[in-house]
Design a protein around this motif. Structure first.
Motif, short mmCIF file in Angstrom:
data_model
loop_
_atom_site.label_atom_id
_atom_site.label_comp_id
_atom_site.label_asym_id
_atom_site.label_seq_id
_atom_site.Cartn_x
_atom_site.Cartn_y
_atom_site.Cartn_z
N SER A 104 0.89 -1.16 0.00
CA SER A 104 0.00 0.00 0.00
C SER A 104 0.92 1.21 0.00
O SER A 104 1.17 1.83 1.03
CB SER A 104 -0.92 0.00 1.23
OG SER A 104 -1.77 1.12 1.19
N CYS A 105 1.47 1.49 -1.17
CA CYS A 105 2.55 2.45 -1.31
C CYS A 105 1.97 3.82 -1.53
O CYS A 105 1.45 4.14 -2.56
CB CYS A 105 3.46 2.06 -2.46
SG CYS A 105 4.95 3.06 -2.58
N GLY A 106 1.96 4.59 -0.72
CA GLY A 106 1.95 5.63 0.19
C GLY A 106 2.73 5.33 1.43
O GLY A 106 3.65 6.08 1.74
N THR A 107 2.46 4.24 2.11
CA THR A 107 3.15 3.98 3.37
C THR A 107 4.04 2.74 3.30
O THR A 107 5.16 2.76 3.79
CB THR A 107 2.14 3.81 4.53
OG1 THR A 107 1.19 2.81 4.17
CG2 THR A 107 1.43 5.12 4.82
N ASP A 108 3.57 1.65 2.71
CA ASP A 108 4.32 0.40 2.66
C ASP A 108 4.63 0.09 1.19
O ASP A 108 3.75 -0.34 0.45
CB ASP A 108 3.50 -0.74 3.28
CG ASP A 108 4.23 -2.07 3.27
OD1 ASP A 108 5.42 -2.11 2.90
OD2 ASP A 108 3.59 -3.08 3.63
N CYS A 109 5.88 0.29 0.80
CA CYS A 109 6.26 0.17 -0.60
C CYS A 109 7.10 -1.07 -0.90
O CYS A 109 7.65 -1.20 -1.99
CB CYS A 109 7.01 1.42 -1.05
SG CYS A 109 6.00 2.91 -0.97
N MET A 110 7.20 -1.99 0.05
CA MET A 110 7.93 -3.23 -0.19
C MET A 110 7.24 -4.37 0.54
O MET A 110 6.75 -4.21 1.67
CB MET A 110 9.38 -3.14 0.29
CG MET A 110 10.19 -4.34 -0.17
SD MET A 110 11.81 -4.43 0.58
CE MET A 110 11.42 -5.11 2.15
N GLU A 111 7.21 -5.52 -0.13
CA GLU A 111 6.60 -6.70 0.49
C GLU A 111 7.33 -7.93 -0.06
O GLU A 111 7.77 -7.94 -1.20
CB GLU A 111 5.11 -6.78 0.16
CG GLU A 111 4.36 -7.85 0.89
CD GLU A 111 4.25 -7.60 2.39
OE1 GLU A 111 4.15 -8.58 3.13
OE2 GLU A 111 4.26 -6.42 2.82
N SER A 112 7.43 -8.97 0.78
CA SER A 112 8.01 -10.25 0.35
C SER A 112 6.87 -11.19 -0.02
O SER A 112 5.86 -11.28 0.71
CB SER A 112 8.85 -10.86 1.47
OG SER A 112 9.99 -10.07 1.70
#
Length: 174
Positions: free
Chosen positions: A23-31
């Protein structure tokens, strides 16, 4: 594997993923586990346009990547732009300036970013052929004969400057 989203450009917006995680605004990386298909969706803010993907994706639609390795995706957002056009009416002439404009005897226009404000000023014609009086502004939220500031531009806008040609008065002595 890590999926990293970077936002670029002079605009704003968010990027979300399915399955959830980014949720990229806030979380721009995920595994994500090996072979997971991840679909990214870009949503520009009201002031911006989504210009396209870079990195592991291309185009302007949704972006789907298969996580067989670490991936990076760039989402570019650009500010919306609008035209500020100056027109002139009446029998006189004059010059309108401001915000990069210098409208002599013709209609002219500039491109401005969403939300911009432009302050205009005018000078009536002063040569014998164009000796004029400024009558006032209309359009773009401007009126009257004082200065004109077109504020918070969010659409194409037209401002008119009206001039009246002053009559030449001739005195004849005998």
């Amino acid at each position: 594997y890590d999926l990293t989203v970077t936002r670029a450009g002079n605009g704003t917006g968010t990027v979300t993923s399915a399955p959830a995680g980014i949720s990229c605004g806030t979380d721009c990386m995920e595994s994500y586990p090996f072979n997971t298909m991840v679909t990214l969706t870009a949503a520009p803010s009201v002031s911006s346009n989504f210009s396209g993907w870079g990195g592991a994706c291309a185009g302007t639609g949704t972006c789907t990547v298969t996580m067989t390795q670490a991936r990076s995706v760039t989402a570019t957002f650009t500010l919306k732009t609008f035209t500020l056009r100056i027109t002139k009416s009446g029998t006189g002439a004059g010059t309108v300036t401001g915000g990069g404009l210098n409208c002599g005897t013709t209609t002219c226009a500039i491109t401005v970013n969403y939300g911009a404000s432009v302050t205009l000023s005018q000078t009536p014609g002063s040569t014998p052929a164009t000796l004029s009086t400024f009558n006032g502004w209309s359009g773009g939220g401007c009126s009257g004969a004082l200065g004109c500031t077109v504020s918070n531009i969010t659409a194409n806008t037209v401002v008119n400057a009206q001039y009246t040609l002053r009559p030449n008065i001739m005195f004849v002595t005998t």
